[in-house]
Design an enzyme around this catalytic site. Structure first.
Site, PDB file in Angstrom:
ATOM      1  CB  CYS A  79      -1.064  -0.070   1.043  1.00 33.45           C
ATOM      2  SG  CYS A  79      -1.942  -1.319   1.619  1.00 33.45           S
ATOM      3  CG  ASN A 111       2.944  -0.901   2.586  1.00 33.16           C
ATOM      4  OD1 ASN A 111       2.186  -1.728   2.318  1.00 33.16           O
ATOM      5  ND2 ASN A 111       3.881  -0.826   2.415  1.00 33.16           N
ATOM      6  N   GLY A 112       1.904  -3.589   5.272  1.00 30.80           N
ATOM      7  CA  GLY A 112       2.351  -4.792   5.753  1.00 30.80           C
ATOM      8  C   GLY A 112       1.210  -5.504   6.076  1.00 30.80           C
ATOM      9  CD  GLU A 147       3.415  -7.221 -16.422  1.00 31.93           C
ATOM     10  OE1 GLU A 147       2.928  -7.185 -15.126  1.00 31.93           O
ATOM     11  OE2 GLU A 147       4.814  -7.064 -16.579  1.00 31.93           O
ATOM     12  NE  ARG A 193       4.337   1.591  -1.396  1.00 37.29           N
ATOM     13  CZ  ARG A 193       4.951   0.616  -1.038  1.00 37.29           C
ATOM     14  NH1 ARG A 193       5.950   1.410  -2.465  1.00 37.29           N
ATOM     15  NH2 ARG A 193       5.298   0.832  -0.400  1.00 37.29           N
ATOM     16  CE  LYS A 219       6.915  -6.012 -18.168  1.00 34.84           C
ATOM     17  NZ  LYS A 219       8.239  -6.936 -17.448  1.00 34.84           N
ATOM     18  CE  LYS A 241       7.378   0.172 -10.326  1.00 35.21           C
ATOM     19  NZ  LYS A 241       7.764  -1.408 -11.841  1.00 35.21           N
ATOM     20  CD1 TRP A 268      -3.129  -4.691  -5.240  1.00 31.75           C
ATOM     21  CD2 TRP A 268      -1.653  -5.954  -3.675  1.00 31.75           C
ATOM     22  NE1 TRP A 268      -2.808  -5.733  -5.854  1.00 31.75           N
ATOM     23  CE2 TRP A 268      -2.295  -6.162  -4.554  1.00 31.75           C
ATOM     24  CE3 TRP A 268      -1.646  -6.539  -2.033  1.00 31.75           C
ATOM     25  CZ2 TRP A 268      -1.901  -7.598  -5.350  1.00 31.75           C
ATOM     26  CZ3 TRP A 268      -0.743  -7.900  -2.876  1.00 31.75           C
ATOM     27  CH2 TRP A 268      -1.293  -8.509  -3.631  1.00 31.75           C
ATOM     28  CG  HIS A 278       9.835 -31.475 -26.331  1.00 35.30           C
ATOM     29  ND1 HIS A 278       9.952 -32.434 -26.803  1.00 35.30           N
ATOM     30  CD2 HIS A 278      10.559 -31.649 -26.933  1.00 35.30           C
ATOM     31  CE1 HIS A 278      11.299 -33.626 -27.579  1.00 35.30           C
ATOM     32  NE2 HIS A 278      11.996 -32.368 -27.392  1.00 35.30           N
ATOM     33  CD  GLU A 310      10.053  -9.197 -18.976  1.00 34.87           C
ATOM     34  OE1 GLU A 310       9.798  -9.947 -17.809  1.00 34.87           O
ATOM     35  OE2 GLU A 310       9.857  -7.984 -18.614  1.00 34.87           O
TER      36      GLU A 310
HETATM   37  C1  F6R Z   1       6.609  -6.967 -14.302  1.00 31.61           C
HETATM   38  C2  F6R Z   1       6.593  -6.728 -12.602  1.00 31.61           C
HETATM   39  C3  F6R Z   1       7.128  -7.895 -11.576  1.00 31.61           C
HETATM   40  C4  F6R Z   1       8.667  -7.785 -10.392  1.00 31.61           C
HETATM   41  C5  F6R Z   1       8.123  -8.975  -9.508  1.00 31.61           C
HETATM   42  C6  F6R Z   1       9.571  -8.603  -8.727  1.00 31.61           C
HETATM   43  O1  F6R Z   1       6.277  -6.601 -15.000  1.00 31.61           O
HETATM   44  O2  F6R Z   1       7.780  -6.057 -13.125  1.00 31.61           O
HETATM   45  O3  F6R Z   1       7.058  -9.334 -12.109  1.00 31.61           O
HETATM   46  O4  F6R Z   1       9.685  -7.981 -11.430  1.00 31.61           O
HETATM   47  O5  F6R Z   1       7.162  -8.778  -8.840  1.00 31.61           O
HETATM   48  O6  F6R Z   1       9.740  -6.967  -8.075  1.00 31.61           O
HETATM   49  P1  F6R Z   1      11.134  -6.931  -7.876  1.00 31.61           P
HETATM   50  O7  F6R Z   1      11.963  -6.378  -9.123  1.00 31.61           O
HETATM   51  O8  F6R Z   1      10.311  -5.049  -7.272  1.00 31.61           O
HETATM   52  O9  F6R Z   1      11.246  -7.263  -6.735  1.00 31.61           O
END
Ligand code: F6R
Length: 596
Positions: free
Chosen positions: A2, A97-98, A476, A27, A473, A591, A71, A492, A469
């Site tokens: 949060c 937050n937590g 998401e 957040r 992208k 994030k 969140w 396979h 990756e």
């Molecule tokens: C995807 C993304 C997430 C983060 C993951 C780890 O675009 O951003 O998959 O990579 O949550 O986050 P960090 O790097 O902050 O530990």
């Protein structure tokens, strides 16, 4: 997961809190609320994004307050569960937050003592605990309340009739911003940059009290802590969209600078950032989540190539279940936020196992930097878009630097090889700029394929993790079911899924895997799937195998993941744009993931 802000100063708190809170929306954004402490507590909350709160809230008078964007982790994202949460007498308000892991038992005890609860949250125990302890000293009451809670937290507390915001942290971020006749607290410096760039990072167990003209920090034992503020060089512009429609696009376009900054002062001499001198590691273990994990998978190829050290890569949340290695590996923890709970847990586990640890992080002073023996910062600047972009490419830069360091130490890199690597690294910002210059062509192509429901990404060797990756992208941001595979694996099983409606994105740069990639491309196009390839400029063979292609300037294949992923970031961005997706705030994800 949060965002929290707090203000004590000479101005009306409400508009400042709202303004700062908007910069923390990345957040979490399922509900929000604000409390202003005048002679009485004024509290307003609502389910939904901050814009919903702003539209509905009454004017609040007072110059001390806190705000929160949520969140949900415990209790649904409803208005009653939104923060701040109040005590029985509506005098105190708390933003959190937590997670409070022992809240059930604490809640039962408080209820037995006559406290009334109105929400399903773990957080609500805290205002009641503070209420039970509060006589005339809010800091002392918070300290007492902390003795009763376990878990992870940043708490911010205000009280009607008090001129202060009291805040504390344990394994969640908290920073104090110093102004003139006003002070702030926040989960992240980006929330405060419009008002100040002088910040003090609060450490675990400390309690801070801000008023309009004072900041007092005490440690867990009640001793006063004196800490010099740090000057943050990021400016507000860095934390805003700067004319781009989305943070994600801005951050994609910032990559030439971010890569350049991440290399600055570090490649003139590989010894510029020496660590663990005279230590030799026979293995490396990389641990990370999500996009950072895929950076780690690329890192495996880089470290094995440049330093000749066998490297394994593990998802952070699985690390603790792995067996203890006899080889005493160097453990590398990659996390852009530096606050990801799974990765912090893995760092502690690595320490317990007696391993040396290196963190690769973007946020200065973040939690991971206190857990590891050495940190390599990625210097990407703040990343606000939920999808990681510039932090991924700069993580790759950090991994090239780390591999060079390890290769230098164990003498597997010759001076000549190093010179050539440094030359290529220096040119990477230009390779990326070349890709960015093709944004409109990539947009047109993405539009053509934007109605796909499924999309498969294939690559081999060092570009296999880039396929993963690219798929992440696409999932998401564009909400297309994207899956990445090593190209050799299609036969396979996954071939059963492909059809005319499932485009294949193939990374087919001219390296030692090229011929095999052409074979795999033939397999899928023979079964009717359209193929979009990413190849090196000047390749005249590839167009004969594929429906469409995006070209990047030829560079040594080991470095190709950097420009290739930029293509795929733009690809996902423009797919999402064509599909009308909320690009900076994809549904259900936040994030910074501070829960395990
Ligand atoms: C995807 C993304 C997430 C983060 C993951 C780890 O675009 O951003 O998959 O990579 O949550 O986050 P960090 O790097 O902050 O530990």
């Amino acid at each position: 997961m949060c965002g929290i802000v707090g203000y004590a100063g000479w101005r009306d708190a409400q508009p400042i809190l709202l303004d700062c809170l908007k910069r923390l929306e990345y957040r979490g954004y399922d509900s929000a609320g604000l409390a202003v402490a005048g002679t009485e507590l004024q509290l307003f909350k609502s389910a939904g994004e901050i814009a919903v709160l702003e539209a509905a809230m009454p004017e609040m008078k007072g110059s001390v307050g806190i705000a929160h964007t949520r969140w949900a982790t415990q209790g649904k994202p409803t208005t009653v569960n939104a923060h701040p949460l109040a005590d029985c007498s509506n005098r105190l308000a708390v933003a959190h937050n937590g997670i409070i892991s022992n809240f059930m038992g604490v809640r039962e005890e408080l209820q037995k003592n006559g406290h009334n609860f109105t929400s399903d949250t773990d957080t609500e125990v805290f205002p009641h605990l503070v209420e039970a302890e509060f006589k005339d000293d809010l800091v002392k009451a918070v300290q007492k309340a902390l003795e009763k809670v376990d878990g992870t937290y940043t708490f911010a507390v205000v009280c009607a009739g008090c001129d202060q915001v009291v805040a504390t942290r344990r394994e969640s971020p908290l920073v104090v911003g110093l102004g003139e006749g006003e002070n702030f607290i926040a989960s992240d410096v980006t929330a405060l940059l419009k008002y100040t760039n002088r910040m003090i990072y609060i450490q675990d167990g400390e309690v801070v009290s801000i008023t309009k003209d004072s900041v007092k920090i005490v440690d867990g034992k009640g001793n006063e802590v004196r800490r010099e503020p740090q000057k943050i060089t990021w400016n507000l512009e860095d934390a805003e969209k700067g004319g781009y429609p989305h943070f994600m696009l801005k951050e994609i376009f910032e990559q030439p600078d971010a890569i350049h900054d991440s290399l600055l002062g570090r490649i003139e001499s590989v010894e510029a950032e020496p660590f663990f001198q005279n230590e030799h590691f026979s293995t490396v273990k990389i641990v990370a989540c999500g996009t950072s994990y895929y950076a780690g998978l690329v890192g495996k190829y880089i470290i094995e190539e440049l330093a000749r050290i066998p490297t394994t890569v593990q998802i952070s949340s699985e690390y603790r279940y792995s067996s203890v290695s006899r080889e005493n590996p160097l453990v590398v923890l990659i996390t852009q936020s530096g606050e990801t709970a799974d990765t912090l847990g893995a760092a502690r586990e690595a320490k317990k196992r007696g391993n040396k640890t290196v963190g690769i992080a973007n946020v200065i002073g973040s939690a991971i930097t206190r857990e590891v023996d050495h940190t390599i910062y990625t210097r990407a600047g703040p990343e606000i878009g939920v999808a990681a972009t510039k932090t991924f490419t700069t993580q790759l830069i950090a991994l090239y630097l780390l591999a060079m360091e390890l290769g230098t130490q164990n003498r597997s890199l010759t001076a000549q090889a190093k010179r050539s690597i440094v030359g290529t690294l220096r040119n990477l910002p230009r390779s990326v700029q070349d890709v960015l210059n093709q944004a409109s062509e990539i947009e047109a192509l993405a539009k053509k394929y934007s109605s796909a429901r499924d999309m498969f990404f294939i690559g081999r060797s060092i570009n296999y993790p880039i396929a993963l990756e690219g798929a992440l992208k696409t999932k998401e941001i564009a909400y297309i079911h994207g899956e990445g595979f090593p190209a050799g694996e299609l036969k396979h099983g996954p071939l059963a899924l492909i059809s005319r409606d499932s485009p294949i994105v193939a990374i087919a740069v001219k390296d030692h895997t090229y011929e095999k990639m052409l074979g795999n491309i033939s397999e899928v196009s023979a079964r009717g799937s359209p193929v979009i390839a990413i190849g090196f400029e000047g390749d005249t063979e590839l167009p004969r195998y594929v429906d469409d292609a995006i070209w990047i300037r030829e560079i040594p294949p080991m470095f190709s993941p950097v420009p290739v992923i930029v293509v795929l970031q733009l690809w996902a961005y423009y797919l999402a744009k064509a599909r009308g997706c909320p690009i900076d705030k994809p549904k259900n994800i936040a994030k910074t993931v501070t829960v395990e």
